[in-house]
Design an enzyme around this catalytic site. Structure first.
Site, PDB file in Angstrom:
ATOM      1  N   SER A   1       0.831  -1.194   0.000  1.00 47.16           N
ATOM      2  CA  SER A   1       0.000   0.000   0.000  1.00 47.16           C
ATOM      3  C   SER A   1       0.875   1.257   0.000  1.00 47.16           C
ATOM      4  O   SER A   1       1.756   1.398  -0.848  1.00 47.16           O
ATOM      5  CB  SER A   1      -0.958  -0.045   1.196  1.00 47.16           C
ATOM      6  OG  SER A   1      -2.022   0.853   1.028  1.00 47.16           O
TER       7      SER A   1
ATOM      8  N   HIS B   1      -7.874  -4.893  -2.552  1.00 45.66           N
ATOM      9  CA  HIS B   1      -6.654  -4.532  -1.820  1.00 45.66           C
ATOM     10  C   HIS B   1      -6.226  -5.658  -0.880  1.00 45.66           C
ATOM     11  O   HIS B   1      -5.043  -5.819  -0.594  1.00 45.66           O
ATOM     12  CB  HIS B   1      -6.914  -3.250  -1.014  1.00 45.66           C
ATOM     13  CG  HIS B   1      -5.688  -2.516  -0.587  1.00 45.66           C
ATOM     14  ND1 HIS B   1      -4.684  -2.144  -1.467  1.00 45.66           N
ATOM     15  CD2 HIS B   1      -5.296  -2.053   0.640  1.00 45.66           C
ATOM     16  CE1 HIS B   1      -3.734  -1.492  -0.805  1.00 45.66           C
ATOM     17  NE2 HIS B   1      -4.080  -1.431   0.462  1.00 45.66           N
TER      18      HIS B   1
END
Length: 266
Positions: A126, A239
């Site tokens: 991330s 994600h």
């Protein structure tokens, strides 16, 4: 004291009897910054693994289980919390000055008695993707670089994540229109030519936290440079990957790292 010097080390409970954990405090430009260090209990020489977390402050904090998971694959893992977190000095800067927290954590691994300093790999998840790219650009000792759902462009992050805009304006000093140079300084895409190691991109195509466009933009730059890289795109994922698939990919990416270790090339 030199950056990367460990000034304190405190045992931390480990969920795995084969992995030893410590909270370490190390120096970064005069600040005492903290991180989690994981190492296999068994004596030996291991590849180093710099784990760069996502999020900011308490969001995306280093998770013990994740660090132990990577250490269990046969690595000494260092995961900085970044300045201003978990009792560390300074203020987190969201891919600004705190990039040196990541770079100095590389020094912690280089000085570790169990680490083969010629084989240290960098992993960013991330927001950690930006941090990992900066480390690979600032150091020519990185053996391989992996970005998983990694941010590569801070302007793109500002445009995509309305929920982060207030924080980004506060930390960075304004919007991309108001302070474009501050966003450019935090965007490692402009210095990809400084990376000397192989790169692996892992991204869920339906990621709504960090869009796959971040990976595509980096891949485009790597292609222009004829840089050695691989891209693993996952059509069905966002994600966060399902646990079973997550474990499989952890094993695959660590195997990829070891394939690029100098020992495997002898």
């Amino acid at each position: 004291m030199l950056n990367g010097t460990v000034v304190s080390k405190q045992r931390f409970p480990s969920p795995n009897p084969h992995v030893l954990l410590h909270i370490v405090e190390y120096m970064v430009d005069g600040l005492r910054v903290k991180g989690l260090l994981a190492e296999p209990v068994a004596n030996g020489r291991y590849d180093g693994f710099l784990y760069l977390r996502g999020g900011i402050k308490s969001v995306g904090m280093v998770r013990v289980g994740r660090i132990v998971q990577f250490a269990s694959e046969g690595f000494v893992v260092m995961a900085p919390f970044y300045r201003g977190n978990q009792g560390g000095e300074g203020n987190e800067d969201f891919a600004g000055e705190d990039r040196y927290d990541a770079l100095s954590a590389l020094g912690v691994l280089e000085q570790h008695s169990k680490v083969d300093k010629d084989n240290i790999h960098v992993f960013g998840f991330s927001r950690g993707g930006v941090m990992a790219l900066f480390v690979a650009e600032l150091s020519d000792t990185v053996r391989s670089l992996v970005l998983w759902g990694g941010v590569t462009d801070m302007v793109l992050t500002y445009n995509e994540r309305k929920d982060l805009r207030r924080m980004m304006k506060r930390v960075i000093g304004g919007s991309p229109n108001k302070v474009p140079e501050a966003y450019k300084w935090r965007t490692p895409l402009y210095e990809v030519n400084q990376i000397s190691c192989p790169v692996l991109l892992i991204h869920g195509v339906h990621d709504e936290n960090v869009s796959v466009q971040h990976a595509y933009k980096l891949e485009e730059e790597l292609k222009k440079l004829n840089h050695t890289y691989e891209a693993w795109y996952f059509e069905g994922f966002t994600h966060y990957f399902p646990p079973r698939e997550n474990r499989r990919i952890v094993h695959s990416l660590t195997s990829w790292m070891k394939k690029h270790s100098s020992l495997s090339q002898v």
